[in-house]
Structure formats: structure tokens, C-alpha cells
Design an enzyme around this catalytic site. Structure first.
Site, PDB file in Angstrom:
ATOM      1  N   GLU A 126      36.754  46.703  31.006  1.00  0.00           N
ATOM      2  CA  GLU A 126      36.983  48.207  30.959  1.00  0.00           C
ATOM      3  C   GLU A 126      37.564  48.681  29.806  1.00  0.00           C
ATOM      4  O   GLU A 126      36.959  49.420  28.910  1.00  0.00           O
ATOM      5  CB  GLU A 126      37.303  48.552  32.147  1.00  0.00           C
ATOM      6  CG  GLU A 126      36.793  48.364  33.519  1.00  0.00           C
ATOM      7  CD  GLU A 126      37.685  47.230  34.023  1.00  0.00           C
ATOM      8  OE1 GLU A 126      37.937  46.164  33.577  1.00  0.00           O
ATOM      9  OE2 GLU A 126      37.697  47.099  35.507  1.00  0.00           O
ATOM     10  N   ASN A 177      35.489  41.018  29.902  1.00  0.00           N
ATOM     11  CA  ASN A 177      36.881  40.634  29.782  1.00  0.00           C
ATOM     12  C   ASN A 177      37.026  39.390  28.978  1.00  0.00           C
ATOM     13  O   ASN A 177      36.123  38.577  28.922  1.00  0.00           O
ATOM     14  CB  ASN A 177      37.516  40.128  31.240  1.00  0.00           C
ATOM     15  CG  ASN A 177      36.765  39.437  32.271  1.00  0.00           C
ATOM     16  OD1 ASN A 177      35.563  39.290  32.011  1.00  0.00           O
ATOM     17  ND2 ASN A 177      37.394  38.565  33.110  1.00  0.00           N
TER      18      ASN A 177
HETATM   19 ZN   LIG Z   1      41.779  46.129  33.836  1.00  0.00          ZN
END
Ligand SMILES: [Zn+2]
Length: 136
Positions: free
Chosen positions: A60, A47
Site C-alpha cells: 500500500e 510489498n
Molecule cells: Zn502496511
């Protein structure tokens, strides 16, 4: 394609490693994701947050977008590692569904303990995908 123990461990290890590179000064919730491509390649993402919160991108999605940029779209599995084996957000479920409605999603904690492993369809029932636009 059933996951072997060796592949599962390799994926989780890759997600643990990329999680170390997460940029998460606001949430303090680093996430690592490792995508298993059908040919056995692993593509990772972490992230990356932003002071303008809405500009943040999840681990993701960063993994998926990197893979697509490499010409890889055949996804077999994804391992997601967080402090508490957290679940992927709704936006990431949707992005995964676009390419791989049957992808196996593994959620593991920082120590690599698996909390959940199962098909994306269980996490996103009746998902909206490319075939829904085919008859438009
Ligand atoms: Zn997410």
C-alpha cells in the site's frame, strides 16, 4: 465518488497482477495494492521485504509513494489483494489518511473475492492528519 463494478474489477485485477511481483521471501505473504487516482489512473505497488526486516515496505505504501512521486495525490480508492483478503496494517492506514481520509478501501483475496469495502475512516477512527498540525 461511488465505484462502478467495472472500476472495482479493474482495480482488483491490477492489484492481483502486481501481487505477482511482490518480493516476500520471509513472510511468504505477497501483497498487491492498486490505487485509483481521481482522474481514473491506477498506480500499483507490491510489498518489498528485506533481510533486515525493518526495511520492508508494504504494498500500500509503495503504491502511495509511487503516486506521490508522479505528482498524484487525489486518491479515490485502493484495492488490496492478499491470499486471505487481509487488512492493511496501521502504518499504511496512517499513510493513506495523510492524503485521503475518505478513500475507499477494498480488501480482496487472491481470486478477487471482496471481503470488505468501506471508507478508511472506519479503519482509522479519529485519525491524526495534517489538520491536526495546522494550529500548532
Ligand atoms: Zn502496511
Amino acid at each position: 465518488m461511488p465505484l462502478t463494478d467495472e472500476t472495482r474489477q479493474r482495480l482488483i485485477a491490477a492489484a492481483q497482477a502486481v501481487r505477482e511481483r511482490a518480493y516476500a521471501p520471509y513472510s511468504r505473504y505477497p501483497v498487491g495494492a492498486a490505487l485509483l487516482i481521481a482522474d481514473g489512473t491506477i498506480v500499483t505497488g507490491c510489498n518489498v521485504e528485506n533481510s533486515s526486516y525493518g526495511a520492508t515496505v508494504c504494498a500500500e505504501r509503495n503504491a502511495v509513494f509511487t503516486a506521490v512521486g508522479q505528482g498524484r495525490r487525489q486518491f479515490a480508492a485502493i484495492a488490496i489483494v492478499t491470499a486471505n483478503a487481509g487488512s492493511p496494517c496501521g502504518i499504511c492506514r496512517q499513510v493513506l489518511y495523510e492524503f485521503a481520509p475518505d478513500i475507499v478501501v477494498i480488501m480482496a483475496d487472491a481470486a478477487g473475492r471482496v471481503r470488505h469495502e468501506g471508507p478508511l475512516r472506519d479503519l482509522l477512527p479519529l485519525g491524526f492528519g495534517p489538520s491536526d498540525l495546522a494550529e500548532a
